[in-house]
Design a protein around this motif. Sequence first.
Motif, mmCIF file in Angstrom:
data_model
loop_
_atom_site.group_PDB
_atom_site.id
_atom_site.type_symbol
_atom_site.label_atom_id
_atom_site.label_comp_id
_atom_site.label_asym_id
_atom_site.label_seq_id
_atom_site.Cartn_x
_atom_site.Cartn_y
_atom_site.Cartn_z
ATOM 1 N N HIS A 78 0.862 -1.186 0.000
ATOM 2 C CA HIS A 78 0.000 0.000 0.000
ATOM 3 C C HIS A 78 0.893 1.229 0.000
ATOM 4 O O HIS A 78 1.436 1.645 1.033
ATOM 5 N N TRP A 80 1.532 5.054 -2.453
ATOM 6 C CA TRP A 80 1.150 5.911 -3.586
ATOM 7 C C TRP A 80 1.707 7.307 -3.347
ATOM 8 O O TRP A 80 1.064 8.160 -2.772
ATOM 9 N N ASP A 81 2.938 7.521 -3.794
ATOM 10 C CA ASP A 81 3.629 8.787 -3.572
ATOM 11 C C ASP A 81 3.286 9.761 -4.698
ATOM 12 O O ASP A 81 3.748 9.606 -5.829
ATOM 13 N N THR A 82 2.480 10.763 -4.391
ATOM 14 C CA THR A 82 2.084 11.743 -5.399
ATOM 15 C C THR A 82 3.060 12.919 -5.488
ATOM 16 O O THR A 82 2.965 13.739 -6.398
ATOM 17 N N PRO A 85 6.184 10.892 -7.965
ATOM 18 C CA PRO A 85 5.668 9.631 -8.525
ATOM 19 C C PRO A 85 6.616 8.958 -9.508
ATOM 20 O O PRO A 85 6.550 7.745 -9.696
ATOM 21 N N ILE A 90 5.152 5.330 -10.410
ATOM 22 C CA ILE A 90 3.718 5.599 -10.393
ATOM 23 C C ILE A 90 3.365 6.440 -11.622
ATOM 24 O O ILE A 90 2.311 6.248 -12.234
ATOM 25 N N LEU A 112 -0.677 9.677 -12.771
ATOM 26 C CA LEU A 112 -0.506 8.689 -11.703
ATOM 27 C C LEU A 112 -1.213 7.434 -12.186
ATOM 28 O O LEU A 112 -2.425 7.298 -12.053
ATOM 29 N N GLU A 114 -2.592 3.782 -12.815
ATOM 30 C CA GLU A 114 -3.045 2.535 -12.188
ATOM 31 C C GLU A 114 -3.207 1.483 -13.283
ATOM 32 O O GLU A 114 -3.899 1.698 -14.270
ATOM 33 N N GLY A 127 0.459 0.082 -4.844
ATOM 34 C CA GLY A 127 -0.813 0.667 -5.247
ATOM 35 C C GLY A 127 -1.712 0.930 -4.059
ATOM 36 O O GLY A 127 -1.396 0.559 -2.924
ATOM 37 N N LEU A 128 -2.825 1.547 -4.357
ATOM 38 C CA LEU A 128 -3.843 1.802 -3.348
ATOM 39 C C LEU A 128 -4.833 0.641 -3.317
ATOM 40 O O LEU A 128 -4.676 -0.355 -4.015
ATOM 41 N N GLN A 131 -6.040 -0.678 -6.662
ATOM 42 C CA GLN A 131 -5.112 -1.535 -7.396
ATOM 43 C C GLN A 131 -5.126 -2.957 -6.851
ATOM 44 O O GLN A 131 -5.074 -3.930 -7.608
ATOM 45 N N ASP A 171 -6.412 -5.141 0.348
ATOM 46 C CA ASP A 171 -5.574 -4.046 0.836
ATOM 47 C C ASP A 171 -5.201 -4.286 2.299
ATOM 48 O O ASP A 171 -4.063 -4.052 2.716
#
Length: 260
Positions: A78, A80-82, A85, A90, A112, A114, A127-128, A131, A171
């Motif tokens: 888990h 997800w670096d925005t 990315p 990502i 970003l 997926e 992923g989140l 995903q 998740d």
Amino acid sequence: MVDLKKSVGRRLAFFLFVLGAFLIIVNIYGLSQSLRPTELQIPITKEEFFKETRILTGESDLNWARRMTFLVHIGIKHFWDTTHPEKTNISLPIWENWLIFLFAKIYPQYQLYEFFRKDKIVERGLGLCSQHAILLSAILRDKGMSPAIIGLNGHVVVGLDEGAGMVLDPDYGVVIPYSIAEIQKKPKIIADFYTQKASRVLRSIYQDSYTLCPRGSRDYQPRRSQLEPVFYSLKWLIPILLCIPYLLLITFSKKLKHLL
């Protein structure tokens, strides 16, 4: 004038050839690269993951589905670096798919990225919740089961109606032996399966409205899930087509000189 047109046409064909050759080289380079960020230290490799998807001797479909839920939980971190990315892929690099790379410059929804392909999800390994759900749904569907992706207000899980209804949350690595309808009636029952901290957050989410996607990714993200295989085919087809005019021009020029 005719010679000028021929010269311009030849130069254009050569430019397209160079562009096509460059893209082919980029694609070939991408075959030697991995999407998986080494710094995340995901405990299971892509090869080990897919080896574990085999049904064991005497294993029932439901027990296998439970095991797949835990497998996806372990195999997909888990994360997800925005902020940066590109460091964890990502944002897809040009060597992975130059078409998606270019689309991301124009359309924000591709920045970003997926995945919908199982092999690419596992290769990247992060992923989140969505995903995780996309991957689990695809694995179960490949074995002839009928999972549905359930979009909650702030979370995504998988519903399975084989036998008694159940909700699979890859998740969190949680299997709830109740249908989403039963959970909505008695949201407190999730406390028996999640940690106390997660239960407090998720109880209100499970109480809220949800979107049922019975065909998995095809309903959850219909356009993008259908475009992805097209992008991965075109990333090879377009460069090849770009190279053909110049190759044909050279071939016919040599034949014409030979005849003269």
